[in-house]
Scaffold this motif. Structure first.
Motif, PDB file in Angstrom:
ATOM      1  N   GLU A 167       0.933  -1.538  -0.137  1.00 51.24           N
ATOM      2  CA  GLU A 167       0.189  -0.137  -0.376  1.00 51.24           C
ATOM      3  C   GLU A 167       0.277   1.764   0.200  1.00 51.24           C
ATOM      4  O   GLU A 167       2.237   1.144   0.605  1.00 51.24           O
ATOM      5  N   ASP A 189      -4.161   8.397  11.995  1.00 47.17           N
ATOM      6  CA  ASP A 189      -3.994   7.311  12.934  1.00 47.17           C
ATOM      7  C   ASP A 189      -3.119   6.960  13.960  1.00 47.17           C
ATOM      8  O   ASP A 189      -2.927   6.487  14.673  1.00 47.17           O
ATOM      9  N   HIS A 190      -2.253   5.981  12.808  1.00 41.38           N
ATOM     10  CA  HIS A 190      -1.797   5.169  13.272  1.00 41.38           C
ATOM     11  C   HIS A 190      -0.125   5.872  14.167  1.00 41.38           C
ATOM     12  O   HIS A 190       0.102   5.640  15.030  1.00 41.38           O
ATOM     13  N   SER A 202      -2.616  11.090   4.030  1.00 49.53           N
ATOM     14  CA  SER A 202      -3.408   9.155   4.356  1.00 49.53           C
ATOM     15  C   SER A 202      -3.753   9.602   5.798  1.00 49.53           C
ATOM     16  O   SER A 202      -3.480   9.953   6.857  1.00 49.53           O
ATOM     17  N   ALA A 203      -4.784  10.062   5.911  1.00 51.27           N
ATOM     18  CA  ALA A 203      -5.778   9.404   7.588  1.00 51.27           C
ATOM     19  C   ALA A 203      -5.139   7.940   8.334  1.00 51.27           C
ATOM     20  O   ALA A 203      -4.836   7.837   9.750  1.00 51.27           O
ATOM     21  N   TRP A 204      -4.808   7.079   7.368  1.00 49.80           N
ATOM     22  CA  TRP A 204      -3.972   6.079   7.865  1.00 49.80           C
ATOM     23  C   TRP A 204      -2.601   6.527   8.986  1.00 49.80           C
ATOM     24  O   TRP A 204      -2.405   5.591   9.789  1.00 49.80           O
ATOM     25  N   ILE A 205      -1.868   7.522   8.193  1.00 55.62           N
ATOM     26  CA  ILE A 205      -0.661   7.256   8.939  1.00 55.62           C
ATOM     27  C   ILE A 205      -1.454   8.104  10.118  1.00 55.62           C
ATOM     28  O   ILE A 205      -0.560   7.848  10.759  1.00 55.62           O
ATOM     29  N   TYR A 207       1.551  11.565   2.752  1.00 57.00           N
ATOM     30  CA  TYR A 207       1.495  13.032   3.779  1.00 57.00           C
ATOM     31  C   TYR A 207       2.248  13.875   3.820  1.00 57.00           C
ATOM     32  O   TYR A 207       3.066  13.839   3.174  1.00 57.00           O
ATOM     33  N   TYR A 233       0.583   5.721   0.820  1.00 53.70           N
ATOM     34  CA  TYR A 233       0.406   6.054   1.480  1.00 53.70           C
ATOM     35  C   TYR A 233       1.054   7.643   1.372  1.00 53.70           C
ATOM     36  O   TYR A 233       2.798   7.887   1.543  1.00 53.70           O
TER      37      TYR A 233
END
Length: 201
Positions: free
Chosen positions: A141, A166-167, A161-164, A145, A143
């Motif tokens: 994947e 959040d994590h 990226s919302a994934w970055i 930012y 990502y």
């Protein structure tokens, strides 16, 4: 005018300001003030000066006085001195007013300049200095930012990226260098990669 007459008669006699001051028992600066019109001598001093210059007081004053008697001469001298003192006071008030206006104007200009410099520096300091873009991959994947920061590396905006977010919990970091390092470390520790590109302004 009296100031000009004092200077002219002094020079006619060949006296310096110091010489005349010694004969009148005053300091040289007093003679200078009289000759510049900053102050005027009193009636007694006028008589002494007229005696030194070997002239009449009315000649020193620059006006012709009638000859009737000494008391009316003195009265005329006193009246003329009063007029001269009044004119001198008026000149000094005008000078003071002019200086006050100059000082106030200078103060306003200085304050305005300082204020404008401060405003320009604040806006310059808060202006974006660079945009950092991280392109990270993990488990196939990708990502992305982005972080915008100022000259002190303070984070101005951050997003992507919302994934970055959040994590890594990106909102915890105000320093762009720290935030970039945290994102890179997160991906490297998990076997991913991050490529950083920066655009500086």
């Amino acid at each position: 005018m009296l100031s000009e007459n004092i200077k002219a008669f002094r020079k006619q006699k060949g006296y310096s300001q110091e010489t005349l001051a010694e004969q009148l028992n005053v300091v040289r600066q007093t003679i200078s003030k009289w000759e510049k019109g900053y102050s005027v001598p009193d009636a007694d001093m006028l008589e002494k000066m007229a005696g030194i210059f070997e002239i009449r007081v009315d000649e020193l004053l620059g006006s012709e006085l009638p000859e009737p008697n000494r008391s009316s001469d003195m009265e005329s001298i006193v009246n003329q001195l009063a007029i001269l003192n009044e004119q001198l006071a008026l000149q000094q008030r005008r000078r003071r007013r002019t200086w006050m206006i100059v000082l106030i104007t200078a103060g306003v200009l200085l304050f305005s300049t300082l204020l404008l410099n401060f405003a320009a520096r604040v806006s310059y300091d808060d202006a974006p200095a660079a945009v950092a873009e991280l392109k990270c991959t993990l488990d196939g994947e990708t990502y992305i930012y982005q972080i915008t920061y100022d000259k002190q590396y303070r984070v101005l905006t951050a997003g992507g990226s919302a994934w970055i977010a959040d994590h890594v919990q990106t909102e915890k970091y105000n320093d762009a260098n720290v935030l970039i390092a945290q994102i890179e470390d997160y991906f490297k520790l998990r076997g991913g990669t991050c490529v950083l590109t920066e655009t500086r302004f």
